[in-house]
Design an enzyme around this catalytic site. Structure first.
Site, PDB file in Angstrom:
ATOM      1  N   THR A   1       0.837  -1.206   0.000  1.00 39.84           N
ATOM      2  CA  THR A   1       0.000   0.000   0.000  1.00 39.84           C
ATOM      3  C   THR A   1       0.868   1.250   0.000  1.00 39.84           C
ATOM      4  OG1 THR A   1      -1.726  -1.196   1.189  1.00 39.84           O
ATOM      5  CG2 THR A   1      -1.824   1.205   1.283  1.00 39.84           C
TER       6      THR A   1
ATOM      7  N   ASN B   1      -6.038  -8.818  -8.038  1.00 37.88           N
ATOM      8  CA  ASN B   1      -6.048  -9.574  -6.780  1.00 37.88           C
ATOM      9  C   ASN B   1      -7.344 -10.341  -6.538  1.00 37.88           C
ATOM     10  OD1 ASN B   1      -6.643  -6.622  -6.533  1.00 37.88           O
ATOM     11  ND2 ASN B   1      -7.513  -7.290  -4.596  1.00 37.88           N
TER      12      ASN B   1
ATOM     13  N   GLY C   1       5.908  -7.976   0.562  1.00 40.07           N
ATOM     14  CA  GLY C   1       6.568  -9.207   1.008  1.00 40.07           C
ATOM     15  C   GLY C   1       5.630 -10.356   1.333  1.00 40.07           C
ATOM     16  N   HIS C   2       4.448 -10.061   1.908  1.00 34.91           N
ATOM     17  CA  HIS C   2       3.634 -11.163   2.436  1.00 34.91           C
ATOM     18  C   HIS C   2       2.812 -11.896   1.393  1.00 34.91           C
ATOM     19  CE1 HIS C   2      -0.521  -9.244   2.874  1.00 34.91           C
ATOM     20  NE2 HIS C   2       0.211  -8.172   2.650  1.00 34.91           N
TER      21      HIS C   2
ATOM     22  N   THR D   1      13.819   4.048   9.811  1.00 32.94           N
ATOM     23  CA  THR D   1      14.793   2.984  10.076  1.00 32.94           C
ATOM     24  C   THR D   1      14.389   1.706   9.349  1.00 32.94           C
ATOM     25  OG1 THR D   1      15.241   3.950  12.227  1.00 32.94           O
ATOM     26  CG2 THR D   1      15.879   1.644  11.926  1.00 32.94           C
TER      27      THR D   1
ATOM     28  N   CYS E   1     -19.148  -4.377   3.176  1.00 32.94           N
ATOM     29  CA  CYS E   1     -20.410  -4.004   3.802  1.00 32.94           C
ATOM     30  C   CYS E   1     -20.443  -2.485   3.948  1.00 32.94           C
ATOM     31  CB  CYS E   1     -20.509  -4.674   5.157  1.00 32.94           C
ATOM     32  SG  CYS E   1     -22.110  -4.486   5.893  1.00 32.94           S
TER      33      CYS E   1
HETATM   34  N1  PLP Z   1      -2.099  -4.282  -4.194  1.00 33.75           N
HETATM   35  C1  PLP Z   1      -2.665  -5.490  -4.382  1.00 33.75           C
HETATM   36  C2  PLP Z   1      -2.981  -5.944  -5.761  1.00 33.75           C
HETATM   37  C3  PLP Z   1      -2.936  -6.315  -3.276  1.00 33.75           C
HETATM   38  O1  PLP Z   1      -3.495  -7.507  -3.463  1.00 33.75           O
HETATM   39  C4  PLP Z   1      -2.609  -5.839  -1.982  1.00 33.75           C
HETATM   40  C5  PLP Z   1      -2.939  -6.654  -0.782  1.00 33.75           C
HETATM   41  O2  PLP Z   1      -4.026  -7.198  -0.669  1.00 33.75           O
HETATM   42  C6  PLP Z   1      -2.002  -4.587  -1.855  1.00 33.75           C
HETATM   43  C7  PLP Z   1      -1.761  -3.836  -2.974  1.00 33.75           C
HETATM   44  C8  PLP Z   1      -1.605  -4.041  -0.512  1.00 33.75           C
HETATM   45  O3  PLP Z   1      -0.437  -4.648  -0.051  1.00 33.75           O
HETATM   46  P1  PLP Z   1      -0.081  -4.563   1.526  1.00 33.75           P
HETATM   47  O4  PLP Z   1      -0.960  -5.557   2.204  1.00 33.75           O
HETATM   48  O5  PLP Z   1       1.367  -4.942   1.611  1.00 33.75           O
HETATM   49  O6  PLP Z   1      -0.319  -3.182   1.959  1.00 33.75           O
END
Ligand code: PLP
Length: 379
Positions: free
Chosen positions: A72, A149, A200-201, A237, A325
């Protein structure tokens, strides 16, 4: 009963090698990498090595890699930073993640349409850019995601870039590639864009760490200023453990992609075939050939996603729907709405997403639990 995790697009379990790589930087090598002592230099060296790994997987120079706090943040930095630098408008398709869409809307940008599978409509993009040029409105940035996504569709960034270079030559091209590393060799995407965001996640790394590639050096204003880290491009940092683990996970993801795609395609096909074969009224939201291997998005008639997710949760199956919602009323996903999916169909949306930890047992258990839950809801 063990958990059946069918929600890799939301987040992935960390890869064991990424956990192992990060541990020393949590436990013993905790120095601030901006310091001047030897202990600090060790941490800085780990960041430099991670930067080299990330650059080699993304096909850019190490100096183009800026470590951030999440996907984000990377998206916000790209769009807000481009507007701050050039004072033009931002443009994006209507089915972008909120991390892009809301930033574009916040800056009074322009949203363009998508096709029936969720890819940006290139003709609409060209027309919009021509229209803005005709009104003397400068375009600062065009942002188009690599992989969606929710439904898993894939944009052709080379084609997007050609349209932008031709119709708005002064604009930067950004791609939110957060969902891409498991499915797309980003070395084939990076050369076409100016900015690229990762998180990363989404590929076996930790939460709370991301990347923004600024290809060819700084082109945007920083979002976070202060200590001057990341060559003044992102202060704060460094999350050393997170950066090291993310780079490790990205390398494994890149190394395994060629074998994981056929494995997960077969698992995904089994999952969808099992649902379509076992239940009436299961629609595959977009054709399989138009989406990434891990994506199994379906719309199920006669049920509401929220009720289904509730029963699946009770059965220890993790999935998602991406409806929100708002004001007490269930609103179907903005992605499906942008694709023109009828509201009544979209209310039964179910996003199942597979990834590096998925197994045959997850698929079998998922089919069994979803079939039972839908049958119960329809009764
Ligand atoms: N962009 C897309 C396409 C995503 O799927 C996501 C997470 O769901 C994000 C951005 C946001 O990433 P983060 O969770 O690292 O803020």
């Amino acid at each position: 009963m063990s958990l059946t995790y069918l929600d890799h697009a939301a987040s992935t379990p960390m890869r064991p090698e990424a956990i192992e790589a990060m541990m020393p930087f949590l436990a013993t090598s905790y120095a601030n990498p901006s310091g001047s002592h030897r202990f600090a230099r060790q941490a800085r060296k780990a960041i430099d090595e991670s930067r080299d790994v990330v650059a080699s997987v993304l096909g850019c120079r190490p100096n183009d890699v800026v470590f951030t706090g999440c996907g984000t943040e990377s998206d916000n930095m790209a769009i807000t930073g481009a507007i701050a630098r050039s004072s033009g408008v931002a443009v994006c398709p209507a089915d972008e993640h909120h991390a892009v869409l809301e930033v574009v809307e916040h800056h009074s940008g322009v949203v363009v349409g998508v096709d029936a599978v969720g890819r940006v409509d290139l003709d609409a993009l060209a027309t919009t850019l021509d229209d803005l040029a005709g009104r003397d409105v400068a375009v600062a940035i065009v942002s188009v995601m690599t992989v969606n996504n929710e439904v898993g569709s894939i944009n052709d960034l080379a084609a997007v870039s050609r349209v932008v270079r031709r119709h708005a030559p002064g604009a930067l091209v950004h791609t939110d590639a957060v969902q891409a590393p498991s499915w797309v060799d980003l070395r084939e995407v990076t050369p076409h864009v100016d900015l690229l965001a990762l998180s990363g996640h989404k590929f076996g790394g930790p939460k709370g760490v991301g990347v923004l590639v600024e290809r060819g050096g700084p082109k945007i204003d920083p979002l976070i200023i202060g200590g001057g880290q990341e060559r003044e491009r992102r202060s704060g940092t460094h999350n050393v453990a997170g950066i090291v683990a993310m780079a490790t996970a990205l390398k494994s993801t890149d190394d395994e992609r060629a074998t994981e795609i056929p494995r997960l395609t077969s698992l995904r096909d089994g999952l969808v075939d099992g649902l379509v074969g076992g239940l009436d009224g299961v629609i595959e939201t977009i054709p399989r050939e138009d989406k990434v291997a891990g994506s199994a998005h379906v719309c199920i008639s006669g049920i509401e996603s929220e009720s289904l997710l509730f029963l699946l949760d009770e059965a220890d199956v993790c999935a998602s729907a991406a409806s929100a919602c708002a004001s007490g009323a269930m609103e179907p996903s903005h992605v499906l709405a942008a694709m023109g999916v009828d509201r009544s169909v979209a209310m039964g949306a179910l996003r199942l997403s597979l990834g590096h930890a998925s197994t045959d047992a997850d698929v079998d258990r998922g089919i069994e639990a979803i079939t039972a839950a839908v049958t119960r809801l329809r009764r």
